[in-house]
Design a protein around this motif. Structure first.
Motif, PDB file in Angstrom:
ATOM      1  N   ARG A 146      66.418  56.450  99.013  1.00 56.94           N
ATOM      2  CA  ARG A 146      65.371  56.998 100.168  1.00 56.94           C
ATOM      3  C   ARG A 146      66.656  57.353 101.274  1.00 56.94           C
ATOM      4  O   ARG A 146      67.931  56.526 101.247  1.00 56.94           O
ATOM      5  CB  ARG A 146      64.419  56.302 100.877  1.00 56.94           C
ATOM      6  CG  ARG A 146      64.908  55.187 101.435  1.00 56.94           C
ATOM      7  CD  ARG A 146      63.499  54.614 101.987  1.00 56.94           C
ATOM      8  NE  ARG A 146      63.242  54.821 103.226  1.00 56.94           N
ATOM      9  CZ  ARG A 146      61.930  54.325 103.721  1.00 56.94           C
ATOM     10  NH1 ARG A 146      61.352  53.321 103.316  1.00 56.94           N
ATOM     11  NH2 ARG A 146      61.673  55.043 105.006  1.00 56.94           N
ATOM     12  N   ASP A 147      66.490  58.404 102.029  1.00 59.94           N
ATOM     13  CA  ASP A 147      67.497  58.544 103.138  1.00 59.94           C
ATOM     14  C   ASP A 147      66.711  58.706 104.510  1.00 59.94           C
ATOM     15  O   ASP A 147      65.892  59.358 104.781  1.00 59.94           O
ATOM     16  CB  ASP A 147      68.183  60.081 102.998  1.00 59.94           C
ATOM     17  CG  ASP A 147      69.150  60.439 103.921  1.00 59.94           C
ATOM     18  OD1 ASP A 147      68.940  59.915 105.250  1.00 59.94           O
ATOM     19  OD2 ASP A 147      70.009  61.141 103.822  1.00 59.94           O
ATOM     20  N   ASN A 148      66.812  57.535 105.183  1.00 55.26           N
ATOM     21  CA  ASN A 148      65.964  57.260 106.528  1.00 55.26           C
ATOM     22  C   ASN A 148      66.283  58.355 107.324  1.00 55.26           C
ATOM     23  O   ASN A 148      65.158  58.844 108.173  1.00 55.26           O
ATOM     24  CB  ASN A 148      66.108  55.829 107.070  1.00 55.26           C
ATOM     25  CG  ASN A 148      65.700  54.832 106.062  1.00 55.26           C
ATOM     26  OD1 ASN A 148      64.732  54.997 105.202  1.00 55.26           O
ATOM     27  ND2 ASN A 148      66.211  53.467 106.109  1.00 55.26           N
ATOM     28  N   ALA A 149      67.306  58.600 107.627  1.00 49.29           N
ATOM     29  CA  ALA A 149      67.870  59.787 108.426  1.00 49.29           C
ATOM     30  C   ALA A 149      66.912  61.068 108.199  1.00 49.29           C
ATOM     31  O   ALA A 149      66.716  61.866 109.223  1.00 49.29           O
ATOM     32  CB  ALA A 149      69.296  59.979 108.612  1.00 49.29           C
ATOM     33  N   LYS A 150      67.039  61.465 106.909  1.00 44.44           N
ATOM     34  CA  LYS A 150      66.402  62.659 106.708  1.00 44.44           C
ATOM     35  C   LYS A 150      64.821  62.749 106.196  1.00 44.44           C
ATOM     36  O   LYS A 150      64.134  63.554 105.957  1.00 44.44           O
ATOM     37  CB  LYS A 150      67.274  63.416 105.461  1.00 44.44           C
ATOM     38  CG  LYS A 150      68.769  63.844 105.674  1.00 44.44           C
ATOM     39  CD  LYS A 150      69.419  64.309 104.527  1.00 44.44           C
ATOM     40  CE  LYS A 150      70.695  64.648 104.953  1.00 44.44           C
ATOM     41  NZ  LYS A 150      71.578  65.288 103.774  1.00 44.44           N
ATOM     42  N   ASN A 151      64.419  61.411 106.088  1.00 48.93           N
ATOM     43  CA  ASN A 151      63.122  61.182 105.546  1.00 48.93           C
ATOM     44  C   ASN A 151      62.780  61.486 104.409  1.00 48.93           C
ATOM     45  O   ASN A 151      61.918  62.275 104.083  1.00 48.93           O
ATOM     46  CB  ASN A 151      62.016  61.813 106.480  1.00 48.93           C
ATOM     47  CG  ASN A 151      61.934  60.871 107.845  1.00 48.93           C
ATOM     48  OD1 ASN A 151      62.341  59.672 107.732  1.00 48.93           O
ATOM     49  ND2 ASN A 151      61.256  61.332 108.803  1.00 48.93           N
ATOM     50  N   THR A 152      63.686  61.475 103.346  1.00 49.06           N
ATOM     51  CA  THR A 152      63.540  62.010 102.155  1.00 49.06           C
ATOM     52  C   THR A 152      63.626  60.659 101.129  1.00 49.06           C
ATOM     53  O   THR A 152      64.169  59.600 101.283  1.00 49.06           O
ATOM     54  CB  THR A 152      64.638  62.961 101.580  1.00 49.06           C
ATOM     55  OG1 THR A 152      66.015  62.262 101.674  1.00 49.06           O
ATOM     56  CG2 THR A 152      64.876  64.071 102.432  1.00 49.06           C
ATOM     57  N   VAL A 153      62.908  60.948  99.963  1.00 47.37           N
ATOM     58  CA  VAL A 153      62.850  59.956  98.868  1.00 47.37           C
ATOM     59  C   VAL A 153      63.173  60.597  97.615  1.00 47.37           C
ATOM     60  O   VAL A 153      62.617  61.764  97.274  1.00 47.37           O
ATOM     61  CB  VAL A 153      61.515  59.212  99.006  1.00 47.37           C
ATOM     62  CG1 VAL A 153      60.232  60.102  98.663  1.00 47.37           C
ATOM     63  CG2 VAL A 153      61.649  58.055  97.976  1.00 47.37           C
ATOM     64  N   HIS A 154      63.797  59.943  96.710  1.00 44.37           N
ATOM     65  CA  HIS A 154      63.955  60.644  95.226  1.00 44.37           C
ATOM     66  C   HIS A 154      63.837  59.714  94.230  1.00 44.37           C
ATOM     67  O   HIS A 154      63.734  58.347  94.494  1.00 44.37           O
ATOM     68  CB  HIS A 154      65.488  60.994  95.209  1.00 44.37           C
ATOM     69  CG  HIS A 154      66.161  61.551  96.383  1.00 44.37           C
ATOM     70  ND1 HIS A 154      65.897  63.120  96.491  1.00 44.37           N
ATOM     71  CD2 HIS A 154      66.706  61.241  97.788  1.00 44.37           C
ATOM     72  CE1 HIS A 154      66.472  63.399  97.561  1.00 44.37           C
ATOM     73  NE2 HIS A 154      67.009  62.617  98.333  1.00 44.37           N
ATOM     74  N   LEU A 155      63.618  60.408  93.180  1.00 39.64           N
ATOM     75  CA  LEU A 155      63.351  59.253  91.953  1.00 39.64           C
ATOM     76  C   LEU A 155      63.842  59.887  90.664  1.00 39.64           C
ATOM     77  O   LEU A 155      63.579  60.992  90.462  1.00 39.64           O
ATOM     78  CB  LEU A 155      61.551  59.272  91.740  1.00 39.64           C
ATOM     79  CG  LEU A 155      61.065  58.425  90.374  1.00 39.64           C
ATOM     80  CD1 LEU A 155      61.492  57.087  90.831  1.00 39.64           C
ATOM     81  CD2 LEU A 155      59.845  58.855  90.095  1.00 39.64           C
ATOM     82  N   GLN A 156      64.960  59.171  90.269  1.00 38.33           N
ATOM     83  CA  GLN A 156      65.854  59.428  89.460  1.00 38.33           C
ATOM     84  C   GLN A 156      65.108  58.931  88.134  1.00 38.33           C
ATOM     85  O   GLN A 156      64.931  57.833  87.959  1.00 38.33           O
ATOM     86  CB  GLN A 156      67.208  59.066  89.342  1.00 38.33           C
ATOM     87  CG  GLN A 156      68.074  59.550  88.342  1.00 38.33           C
ATOM     88  CD  GLN A 156      68.477  60.923  87.990  1.00 38.33           C
ATOM     89  OE1 GLN A 156      68.482  61.546  89.070  1.00 38.33           O
ATOM     90  NE2 GLN A 156      68.323  61.442  86.829  1.00 38.33           N
ATOM     91  N   MET A 157      64.814  60.141  86.982  1.00 36.58           N
ATOM     92  CA  MET A 157      64.181  59.661  85.778  1.00 36.58           C
ATOM     93  C   MET A 157      64.876  59.732  84.721  1.00 36.58           C
ATOM     94  O   MET A 157      65.290  60.829  84.393  1.00 36.58           O
ATOM     95  CB  MET A 157      62.574  60.108  85.790  1.00 36.58           C
ATOM     96  CG  MET A 157      61.883  60.194  86.984  1.00 36.58           C
ATOM     97  SD  MET A 157      60.087  60.667  86.839  1.00 36.58           S
ATOM     98  CE  MET A 157      60.513  62.457  86.760  1.00 36.58           C
ATOM     99  N   ASN A 158      65.238  58.698  83.902  1.00 37.71           N
ATOM    100  CA  ASN A 158      66.288  59.002  82.642  1.00 37.71           C
ATOM    101  C   ASN A 158      65.525  58.248  81.557  1.00 37.71           C
ATOM    102  O   ASN A 158      64.482  57.787  81.678  1.00 37.71           O
ATOM    103  CB  ASN A 158      67.455  58.057  82.958  1.00 37.71           C
ATOM    104  CG  ASN A 158      68.444  58.497  84.088  1.00 37.71           C
ATOM    105  OD1 ASN A 158      68.380  59.697  84.498  1.00 37.71           O
ATOM    106  ND2 ASN A 158      69.140  57.573  84.640  1.00 37.71           N
ATOM    107  N   SER A 159      65.906  58.738  80.548  1.00 35.42           N
ATOM    108  CA  SER A 159      65.382  58.122  79.215  1.00 35.42           C
ATOM    109  C   SER A 159      63.770  58.453  79.065  1.00 35.42           C
ATOM    110  O   SER A 159      62.892  57.557  78.865  1.00 35.42           O
ATOM    111  CB  SER A 159      65.708  56.712  78.979  1.00 35.42           C
ATOM    112  OG  SER A 159      67.021  56.805  79.044  1.00 35.42           O
ATOM    113  N   LEU A 160      63.439  59.715  79.540  1.00 37.25           N
ATOM    114  CA  LEU A 160      61.976  60.003  79.630  1.00 37.25           C
ATOM    115  C   LEU A 160      61.322  60.053  78.409  1.00 37.25           C
ATOM    116  O   LEU A 160      61.905  60.179  77.445  1.00 37.25           O
ATOM    117  CB  LEU A 160      61.966  61.312  80.158  1.00 37.25           C
ATOM    118  CG  LEU A 160      62.066  61.224  81.763  1.00 37.25           C
ATOM    119  CD1 LEU A 160      62.338  62.833  82.358  1.00 37.25           C
ATOM    120  CD2 LEU A 160      60.762  60.734  82.712  1.00 37.25           C
ATOM    121  N   LYS A 161      60.044  59.308  78.515  1.00 37.64           N
ATOM    122  CA  LYS A 161      59.216  59.289  77.191  1.00 37.64           C
ATOM    123  C   LYS A 161      58.215  60.061  77.404  1.00 37.64           C
ATOM    124  O   LYS A 161      57.527  60.469  78.600  1.00 37.64           O
ATOM    125  CB  LYS A 161      58.605  57.845  77.090  1.00 37.64           C
ATOM    126  CG  LYS A 161      59.861  56.776  76.968  1.00 37.64           C
ATOM    127  CD  LYS A 161      59.538  55.323  76.773  1.00 37.64           C
ATOM    128  CE  LYS A 161      60.571  54.396  77.187  1.00 37.64           C
ATOM    129  NZ  LYS A 161      60.058  52.987  76.793  1.00 37.64           N
TER     130      LYS A 161
END
Length: 115
Positions: free
Chosen positions: A71-86
């Motif tokens: 997350r980036d608190n200054a920008k109020n953003t959250v990310h989810l990096q998803m690898n090896s997806l099933k």
């Protein structure tokens, strides 16, 4: 009015990667937790990953070692990096933010993993 705008969903082959993003706007409160939930057809919505304002993270067991939340608190953003997806990761993914008593949800973004 609080708005959560999600992006990054789509169709990917098993073993591939996707990155989900969520931008929160309009909040007048301090966002303590940001997270991602998912709901597959016929299933209840479940927590995928959660991150506190200080950066502490929680993951459901099935994604540990494959997914990373940030997350980036200054920008109020959250990310989810998803690898090896099933294929079992296929679901609608929802962004979620929480204050002391406030809870808001995004509209959801579809993630489909083909086997």
């Amino acid at each position: 009015q609080v708005q959560l705008v999600e992006s990054g969903g789509g169709l990917v082959q098993a073993g591939g990667s996707l990155r989900l993003s969520c931008a929160a706007s309009g909040s007048s409160f301090s966002i303590n937790f940001m997270g991602w939930y998912r709901q597959a057809p016929g299933n209840q919505r479940e927590l995928v990953a959660l991150i506190s304002r200080g950066g502490s993270t929680t993951y459901t067991d099935s994604v540990k070692g494959r997914f990373t939340i940030s997350r980036d608190n200054a920008k109020n953003t959250v990310h989810l990096q998803m690898n090896s997806l099933k294929s079992e990761d296929t679901a609608v993914y929802y962004c979620n933010i929480r204050g002391v008593s406030e809870v808001y949800w995004g509209q959801g973004t579809q993630v489909t993993v083909s086997s």
